[in-house]
Scaffold this active site. Structure first.
Site, PDB file in Angstrom:
ATOM      1  CG  HIS A 125      17.498  -6.010   0.680  1.00 22.77           C
ATOM      2  ND1 HIS A 125      17.700  -7.192   0.682  1.00 22.77           N
ATOM      3  CD2 HIS A 125      16.792  -4.968  -0.301  1.00 22.77           C
ATOM      4  CE1 HIS A 125      17.234  -7.676  -1.061  1.00 22.77           C
ATOM      5  NE2 HIS A 125      17.369  -6.057  -1.418  1.00 22.77           N
ATOM      6  CG  ASP A 195      22.574  -3.992   3.112  1.00 19.92           C
ATOM      7  OD1 ASP A 195      23.377  -2.586   2.499  1.00 19.92           O
ATOM      8  OD2 ASP A 195      21.308  -3.968   3.541  1.00 19.92           O
ATOM      9  CD  GLN A 198      19.420   1.307  -2.168  1.00 17.40           C
ATOM     10  OE1 GLN A 198      19.640   2.438  -3.411  1.00 17.40           O
ATOM     11  NE2 GLN A 198      19.024   0.130  -2.967  1.00 17.40           N
ATOM     12  CE  LYS A 221      21.697  -2.402  -4.607  1.00 16.73           C
ATOM     13  NZ  LYS A 221      19.994  -2.183  -5.394  1.00 16.73           N
ATOM     14  CB  CYS A 363      14.031  -7.554  -1.729  1.00 18.94           C
ATOM     15  SG  CYS A 363      14.308  -8.444  -3.480  1.00 18.94           S
TER      16      CYS A 363
END
Length: 437
Positions: A125, A195, A198, A221, A363
């Protein structure tokens, strides 16, 4: 394979979320219950989260330096939130929780603290591709195994301070073997940042067990869309770096000649913090921690497989993947349809079926380009509020589109696909003038 009846486990959502009964208008007239397949962009709030915000809102006040009762309550809520995050991610004893605005903010903060090169994959991303100073990009292979070999080769060829990788792709949902990558990074003398935007909402994450040095994720999220994010990580880099923002709250003492900065987390939390957002994030962590995550994962995998199988059975539909050997995937199914632009598909689903998906390049422009879809795709993402009826609605709608049974015309206005004419109203709802039902 055509989608078949789902087991009872996935027939109904696992948790109540905001907007679960939302009625949306259709261009052909009437309305229907909104089917949200855009969790990967921003997940709706859990009921426990909105309840916590409403509970704390009357006590909202300045934190850390207020003697008033409301200030004391707000301060305690803000600081206790760190404990909720620590427990949720299994933070190690030398790791500190810094509150930010979102994952992008967290990664930009850490980028200013890294004392050397950062190695990343080309499929990241933008938030994990753009912020790093002295960034070295490794091209991902068609398999996870070969991708890891390339990362190790890069880390061994020249010293790096940090390996920054996604926990789960925001385009395909595929999960990397984080524990293996952490061990390899450490063996090569680097630290690892994950990261988790998600990953954290969909899988248990234990930093101590995985050997992860830094984790970033977003409240919006994680079913807490109130403007807070978090960076969890080892204290030394954070204590030694220049403050992310210079201002009140980040200091111990200030004179006209000298500034004595506070250690982390205060060092990087200057200004009045988002107390309600942080409390919401903590409430989401506590609520998710209380769930049976084996059941959560099984529910999600069953629904994602049902959706993928149903879409794959439709002529002209193509599912997107990065790797042939990914060990796991979270609830994201991304696809294209021959003869239809992604924005056209999304507009049809919304206008005629009340289904919300994401279209575009997510993105992650280099990722879409390397897998042959530089113009974009459609992403359907699942969450705790998704049930099998939602999945079946989406499959049936796509089949109707492919069969040429759309009942409305669509075209581009100012570069965006829209129904022509547009019969739905947005102004009243967007301004807050609409009466709640």
């Amino acid at each position: 394979m055509t989608a078949v009846s789902a087991p009872t486990a996935c027939a109904t959502p696992l948790a109540r979320v905001s907007g679960c009964d939302l009625q949306v208008p259709l261009v052909q007239g009437g309305s229907c219950t909104y089917a949200n397949f855009d969790y990967a962009a921003s997940a709706p709030a859990l009921a426990a989260v909105t309840d916590r915000v409403q509970e704390l809102l009357p006590f909202y006040a300045s934190v850390h330096r207020g003697a008033g009762y409301a200030s004391r309550v707000s301060t305690e809520a803000y600081e206790k939130a760190r404990g909720s995050v620590e427990r949720f991610v299994g933070a190690d004893s030398d790791q500190v929780v810094v509150f930010t605005r979102n994952t992008t903010d967290s990664l930009n903060l850490l980028a200013g603290c890294v004392p050397g090169d950062t190695v990343v994959l080309d499929v990241e991303h933008h938030a994990n591709l753009l912020p790093w100073n002295n960034c070295r990009v490794v091209e991902a292979a068609d398999t996870v195994a070969e991708t890891i070999r390339r990362l190790v080769a890069e880390l061994c060829a020249k010293p790096a301070a940090l390996l920054a990788v996604t926990g789960a792709s925001n385009v395909t949902g595929e999960v990397l073997p984080i524990a293996e990558l952490a061990e390899l990074a450490h063996r090569c003398g680097a630290r690892i940042l994950v990261d988790g935007a998600q990953l954290a909402p969909h899988r248990r994450v234990n930093l101590a067990e995985l050997g992860v040095d830094y984790l970033a994720f977003s409240g919006h999220k994680l079913y807490a869309p109130f403007g807070a994010g978090v960076l969890v990580g080892r204290r030394d880099w954070l204590d030694e770096a220049q403050p992310y923002l210079a201002g009140g709250g980040a200091v111990r003492e200030v004179t006209l000649d000298e500034t004595c900065w506070a250690p982390a987390p205060a060092r990087h939390e200057a200004g009045s913090p988002n107390v309600l957002g942080v409390a919401a994030l903590a409430a989401a962590c506590d609520a998710l921690a209380a769930l049976d995550f084996d059941r959560v994962v099984d529910h999600e995998r069953t629904l994602a497989a049902r959706l993928a199988d149903g879409l794959a059975d439709i002529d002209g539909v193509h599912l997107l993947r990065l790797w042939s050997d990914a060990p796991d995937s979270v609830g994201i199914v991304t696809f294209t349809i021959d003869g239809f632009e992604p924005g056209q598909i999304a507009a049809f689903l919304s206008a005629e079926h009340g289904i919300g998906v994401r279209d575009g390049r997510f993105c992650a422009h280099p990722l879409l380009a390397r897998i042959g879809h530089a113009s974009g795709a459609v992403r359907a993402s699942l969450g705790l509020g998704t049930g099998s009826d939602d999945v079946d609605r989406l499959i049936a709608a796509i089949r109707q589109l492919v069969d040429g049974e759309a009942c409305w015309s669509y075209g581009k206005t100012e570069g965006l696909w829209n129904p022509l004419p547009e019969t739905r109203g947005f102004t009243d709802q967007a301004s807050g003038a609409a009466e709640c039902v």
